[in-house]
Motif scaffolding. Structure first.
Motif, short mmCIF file in Angstrom:
data_model
loop_
_atom_site.label_atom_id
_atom_site.label_comp_id
_atom_site.label_asym_id
_atom_site.label_seq_id
_atom_site.Cartn_x
_atom_site.Cartn_y
_atom_site.Cartn_z
N LEU A 1 -63.57 57.44 25.56
CA LEU A 1 -63.33 58.01 24.11
C LEU A 1 -64.67 58.49 23.62
O LEU A 1 -64.87 59.47 22.92
N GLY B 1 -53.45 62.38 27.11
CA GLY B 1 -54.03 61.06 26.99
C GLY B 1 -55.02 61.11 28.41
O GLY B 1 -55.54 61.78 28.84
N TYR C 1 -51.27 63.56 22.01
CA TYR C 1 -51.83 62.80 20.97
C TYR C 1 -53.11 63.88 20.43
O TYR C 1 -53.64 64.61 21.16
N GLN D 1 -54.01 55.23 19.37
CA GLN D 1 -53.58 55.95 20.69
C GLN D 1 -52.13 55.79 20.97
O GLN D 1 -51.55 54.74 20.91
N THR E 1 -47.79 52.88 20.43
CA THR E 1 -49.19 53.30 19.88
C THR E 1 -49.79 52.00 19.50
O THR E 1 -48.89 50.83 19.43
#
Length: 660
Positions: free
Chosen positions: A10, A368, A390, A437, A452
């Motif tokens: 991330l 993802g 997402y 997420q 999530t």
């Protein structure tokens, strides 16, 4: 480990642009408003050559460039419905009628496994305590390890797949750096195992290109491959005008035949894998979005005496596939893994001997970071594709970080048109709160189940009865999160993931972020959820296994979960690595405190599919010991598997099989 990986990815991806090989300035996401997504059959060799060379020039000979890497996970796989009424378990797959490659296959009498240490197949008798029957070494290119097996019991045929590529840690696979995959090859080995102790190689098929993923439907093996042309002398990252000029000359001098992929049968002469009639080219508004890879979707008839490959290709990219019994969808994310991402989809029907291109579409968002979970973001039902993406952390609570789309093939325009989406104007409630997420996703008939996570684990049930008007049927909040959802009969879902404790949210607290998502992840959590009433789901029972640091291979790949249905009782086995030993005697009891590794084990339970009653069964502990440093730091637990055959459970731990 998985938590650390996701946080690192991330952070890295938020600072990194999608790598184009030759420059990434002025990038725009591919979406419905940023250019045509139609790909068309190449009209001639000249057109295909011009298109491929234009892509290479854009990537390697347009502007001075310094290396930029986009990091993403690239494993391989997908998952399954509850077991069938038989006496032995099979590979856990996403769709019950679509087989997937894995490192363990069995016919109930013999267990075949691929080694994690060498390119070889180990063969075991399905008899408790029996030693290995044989080890069959596979002569792969550069001693590459096997990436998966398929077993056709009725034909006494074992298929072994291998990719001529290093077995890197998934985070560093450089999936979006096309040159990284140049000169890769995929090998398909067909073995006669009528005499299990003495397998015989029947045929070997070698394909230019890296294997993206594979599926088997009946006697047909489908392979998605990625071939990046390799040009001698080409500078991957030209740093001055002279290098750019040299690259252009080298690209223009290359012939189409040299750039296209080839195949060999039994090491014979090279033959062209595709003709111009088999290939498609695109017409994008932003040429720098084009990749220089040739994506192939190839069908191999496993009954064919020669294993001759047939298929179609396009110049572009693909990072994962989803397969139903009727179609295969190739998907890839464009631009960075952030709120500007978009996912492009190509549909190929499976109604003939060769996959047939049907149409292309695009949706906002990405699939993802975990490669094995990406196919679960897609599902086809009644000829409608459902997909969950997402789109990143949104400060506006009216704009959801998660979006569900439904798409249908438009035969007139060769496109995948969006039918509906959620949230929408009629149903604006977000699928996930800001910063959450997507973790687990599962489509079952006309319902979607989405998990999530930030501080709690919201389970959303989406009603897809009308694909043009999806709506949220309910939302359930429970502690922790699920990486994988497994159907248990018609009324229950088993969530497999982690427990979590909310971090101290006071303003002056130093642990306000927890693991980065407002909570501290704890041990492995199994959550049985009653979904008999879609408007009112509830957690019927939870089981917490181990403490902070514990994990399960089922969170890495659904293939690690084994199930077998006996009447109304579903038996389940999943491998665990347990951390519950304090580092020192007076260690404080804090949710942020990690624990030492204690053991690896195969955890077993049974669930009554009618009542939801859970019964725990005897574990099978591995042979790894805490006093052995090699095993203490081992990551082999991620590759552990199991099989249930009659009344015996077999635990594949590393390259050994333990039975009870």
């Amino acid at each position: 480990m998985e938590t650390t990986i996701k946080i690192i990815v991330l952070l890295l991806t938020s600072l990194t642009l999608y790598s184009c090989g030759g420059g990434c300035d002025d990038q725009q996401p591919l979406s419905q408003s940023t250019g045509s997504l139609t790909i068309e059959r190449a009209s001639s060799n000249d057109e295909l050559e011009r298109y491929l060379k234009a892509s290479l020039v854009n990537n390697y000979a347009t502007e001075v460039h310094r290396p930029v890497y986009m990091l993403a996970s690239a494993d391989s796989a997908e998952a399954s419905v509850s077991g069938t009424a038989q006496t032995f378990s099979t590979t856990n797959t996403q769709e019950s009628d679509v087989d997937e490659a894995d490192r363990l296959k069995t016919n109930g009498d013999v267990i075949f496994t691929s080694s994690i240490n060498a390119p070889e197949i180990n063969i075991f008798s399905a008899q408790p305590g029996a030693p290995a029957l044989a080890t069959y070494p596979v002569d792969t290119l550069n001693d590459a390890k096997l990436s998966g097996l398929y077993l056709r019991s009725n034909a006494n045929q074992l298929i072994a797949l291998s990719g001529d590529s290093p077995q890197n840690f998934p985070l560093w696979d450089n999936w979006f750096t096309p040159s990284h995959w140049a000169d890769r090859k995929t090998e398909v080995f067909s073995l006669d195992v009528a005499v299990p102790t003495a397998p015989e190689l029947q045929r070997k098929l070698t394909l230019d290109g890296q294997l993206i993923s594979s599926r088997r439907i009946g006697s047909t093996l489908y392979l998605a491959t990625r071939h990046t042309p390799s040009i001698d002398g080409l500078t991957e990252y030209p740093e001055d005008e002279r290098a750019l000029h040299t690259n252009r000359d080298l690209i223009n001098a290359e012939s189409l035949a040299e750039m296209m992929p080839h195949y060999q049968i039994n090491g014979g002469s090279e033959q062209s894998l595709f003709s111009v009639e088999d290939c498609f080219v695109g017409d994008y508004q932003h040429p720098k979005q084009q990749q220089s890879s040739i994506i192939g979707l190839i069908a191999v008839d496993l009954n064919d005496a020669t294993l001759t490959p047939r298929g179609q290709c396009y110049v572009g990219d693909a990072e994962t596939i989803y397969a139903s019994a009727k179609a295969i969808y190739l998907a890839t994310t464009h631009v960075a893994y952030d709120d500007k991402s978009s996912t492009e989809l190509h549909k190929f029907s499976l109604d003939g001997a060769v996959p047939n291109y049907r149409g292309t579409g695009s949706v906002s968002g990405h699939l993802g970071w975990q490669q094995d979970l990406k196919p679960f973001r897609m599902s086809e039902h009644n000829d409608v594709l459902r997909i969950v993406t997402y789109t990143g952390d949104q400060s506006d609570s009216d704009r959801s970080p998660t979006t569900l789309y439904t798409l249908r093939e438009n035969t007139a325009t060769a496109s995948l048109d969006i039918l509906g989406s959620l949230p929408n104007e009629t149903h604006p409630a977000p699928l996930g709160k800001p910063g959450e997420q997507i973790y687990a996703t599962r489509f079952i008939a006309d319902k979607a189940y989405l998990v999530t996570f930030r501080t709690t684990d919201p389970l959303y049930i989406v009603d897809l009865t009308d694909p043009a008007n999806p709506f949220m049927a309910s939302e359930l909040e429970i502690n922790g999160y699920s990486d994988y959802l497994h159907p248990v009969g018609e009324n229950y879902l088993l969530g497999i993931g982690k427990d979590a404790v909310a971090a101290n949210q006071t303003e002056n607290s130093s642990d306000v972020m927890g693991d980065g998502r407002g909570a501290w992840v704890q041990g492995v959590k199994l959550s049985l959820i009653d979904i008999s009433d879609a408007s009112a789901p509830y957690e019927k029972q939870q089981i917490i296994l181990g403490k902070r640091g514990s994990d399960t291979a089922a969170s890495q790949t659904h293939h690690a979960l084994t199930s077998l249905l006996r009447g109304d009782i579903l038996e389940i086995a999943l491998p665990l690595t347990i951390h519950d030993t304090p580092f020192f005697d007076d260690m404080p009891d804090s949710p942020s405190q990690y624990y030492q590794w204690t053991k690896d084990t195969l955890y077993r339970l049974s669930i009554n599919t009618n009542t939801g009653e859970i019964q725990t069964l005897a574990d099978i502990d591995s042979e790894r010991r805490r006093d052995d440093p090699m095993y203490y730091y081992s990551q082999e637990w991620q590759h552990d598997r199991s099989a249930i055959i009659d009344d015996t459970v077999y635990y594949l731990q590393g390259d050994k099989v333990i039975s009870n």
